[in-house]
Design a protein around this motif. Structure first.
Motif, PDB file in Angstrom:
ATOM      1  N   VAL A  50      37.588   8.163 -83.191  1.00  0.00           N
ATOM      2  CA  VAL A  50      36.951   8.811 -82.050  1.00  0.00           C
ATOM      3  C   VAL A  50      35.585   8.167 -81.820  1.00  0.00           C
ATOM      4  O   VAL A  50      34.736   8.135 -82.701  1.00  0.00           O
ATOM      5  CB  VAL A  50      36.806  10.336 -82.284  1.00  0.00           C
ATOM      6  CG1 VAL A  50      36.037  10.970 -81.126  1.00  0.00           C
ATOM      7  CG2 VAL A  50      38.168  10.978 -82.456  1.00  0.00           C
ATOM      8  N   GLY A  51      35.405   7.612 -80.657  1.00  0.00           N
ATOM      9  CA  GLY A  51      34.135   6.984 -80.316  1.00  0.00           C
ATOM     10  C   GLY A  51      33.946   5.573 -80.854  1.00  0.00           C
ATOM     11  O   GLY A  51      32.926   4.951 -80.602  1.00  0.00           O
ATOM     12  N   CYS A  52      34.917   5.066 -81.578  1.00  0.00           N
ATOM     13  CA  CYS A  52      34.811   3.717 -82.128  1.00  0.00           C
ATOM     14  C   CYS A  52      34.942   2.690 -81.003  1.00  0.00           C
ATOM     15  O   CYS A  52      35.791   2.820 -80.117  1.00  0.00           O
ATOM     16  CB  CYS A  52      35.909   3.493 -83.169  1.00  0.00           C
ATOM     17  SG  CYS A  52      36.015   1.793 -83.775  1.00  0.00           S
ATOM     18  N   GLY A  53      34.121   1.669 -81.056  1.00  0.00           N
ATOM     19  CA  GLY A  53      34.151   0.624 -80.049  1.00  0.00           C
ATOM     20  C   GLY A  53      35.451  -0.164 -80.012  1.00  0.00           C
ATOM     21  O   GLY A  53      35.776  -0.787 -79.010  1.00  0.00           O
ATOM     22  N   SER A  54      36.207  -0.127 -81.086  1.00  0.00           N
ATOM     23  CA  SER A  54      37.476  -0.857 -81.148  1.00  0.00           C
ATOM     24  C   SER A  54      38.677  -0.011 -80.743  1.00  0.00           C
ATOM     25  O   SER A  54      39.803  -0.498 -80.764  1.00  0.00           O
ATOM     26  CB  SER A  54      37.703  -1.385 -82.564  1.00  0.00           C
ATOM     27  OG  SER A  54      36.697  -2.298 -82.907  1.00  0.00           O
ATOM     28  N   SER A  55      38.458   1.236 -80.365  1.00  0.00           N
ATOM     29  CA  SER A  55      39.589   2.119 -80.074  1.00  0.00           C
ATOM     30  C   SER A  55      40.415   1.625 -78.892  1.00  0.00           C
ATOM     31  O   SER A  55      41.645   1.714 -78.906  1.00  0.00           O
ATOM     32  CB  SER A  55      39.127   3.559 -79.853  1.00  0.00           C
ATOM     33  OG  SER A  55      38.272   3.638 -78.737  1.00  0.00           O
ATOM     34  N   GLY A  56      39.775   1.068 -77.865  1.00  0.00           N
ATOM     35  CA  GLY A  56      40.520   0.535 -76.731  1.00  0.00           C
ATOM     36  C   GLY A  56      41.403  -0.635 -77.129  1.00  0.00           C
ATOM     37  O   GLY A  56      42.535  -0.761 -76.669  1.00  0.00           O
ATOM     38  N   THR A  57      40.890  -1.471 -78.009  1.00  0.00           N
ATOM     39  CA  THR A  57      41.664  -2.598 -78.516  1.00  0.00           C
ATOM     40  C   THR A  57      42.839  -2.103 -79.352  1.00  0.00           C
ATOM     41  O   THR A  57      43.948  -2.634 -79.250  1.00  0.00           O
ATOM     42  CB  THR A  57      40.764  -3.520 -79.364  1.00  0.00           C
ATOM     43  OG1 THR A  57      39.691  -3.968 -78.541  1.00  0.00           O
ATOM     44  CG2 THR A  57      41.526  -4.715 -79.894  1.00  0.00           C
ATOM     45  N   THR A  58      42.597  -1.085 -80.155  1.00  0.00           N
ATOM     46  CA  THR A  58      43.672  -0.506 -80.969  1.00  0.00           C
ATOM     47  C   THR A  58      44.797  -0.002 -80.078  1.00  0.00           C
ATOM     48  O   THR A  58      45.976  -0.254 -80.347  1.00  0.00           O
ATOM     49  CB  THR A  58      43.134   0.647 -81.838  1.00  0.00           C
ATOM     50  OG1 THR A  58      42.144   0.130 -82.731  1.00  0.00           O
ATOM     51  CG2 THR A  58      44.244   1.319 -82.631  1.00  0.00           C
TER      52      THR A  58
END
Length: 91
Positions: A50-58
């Motif tokens: 949650v809120g991680c900058g890589s979440s969209g990439t994941t």
């Protein structure tokens, strides 16, 4: 157009989620299926994701790519932010 009903997609979608979950958990996160609507798969990243900058990439290069490869190339995966579980039409 995806040649499956949303109900028919659910077991295959859950199978892919179960395959990607261990790598997401390695980073302190998790993933939950929220809904499938018209071939769009709504998931929610949880925990450290949650809120991680890589979440969209994941979502795009991890989860969505796996679903497109293993189920159907037109599937799209949408991350549902907390509080939007009942507002999927706004995503």
């Amino acid at each position: 157009m995806i040649p499956f009903t949303d109900e028919e997609l659910e077991p295959a979608v859950m199978n892919v989620i179960d395959k990607v979950r261990p790598s997401i958990k390695l980073d302190g996160g998790d993933i939950a299926l929220i809904a499938i609507k018209d071939g769009r798969v709504f998931v929610q990243l949880q925990g450290a994701c949650v809120g991680c900058g890589s979440s969209g990439t994941t979502i795009k290069f991890g989860v969505e790519r796996q679903m497109q490869t293993l189920i159907h190339p037109e599937i799209t995966v949408v991350n549902v932010p907390a509080g939007f579980e009942d507002k999927l039409d706004q995503l």
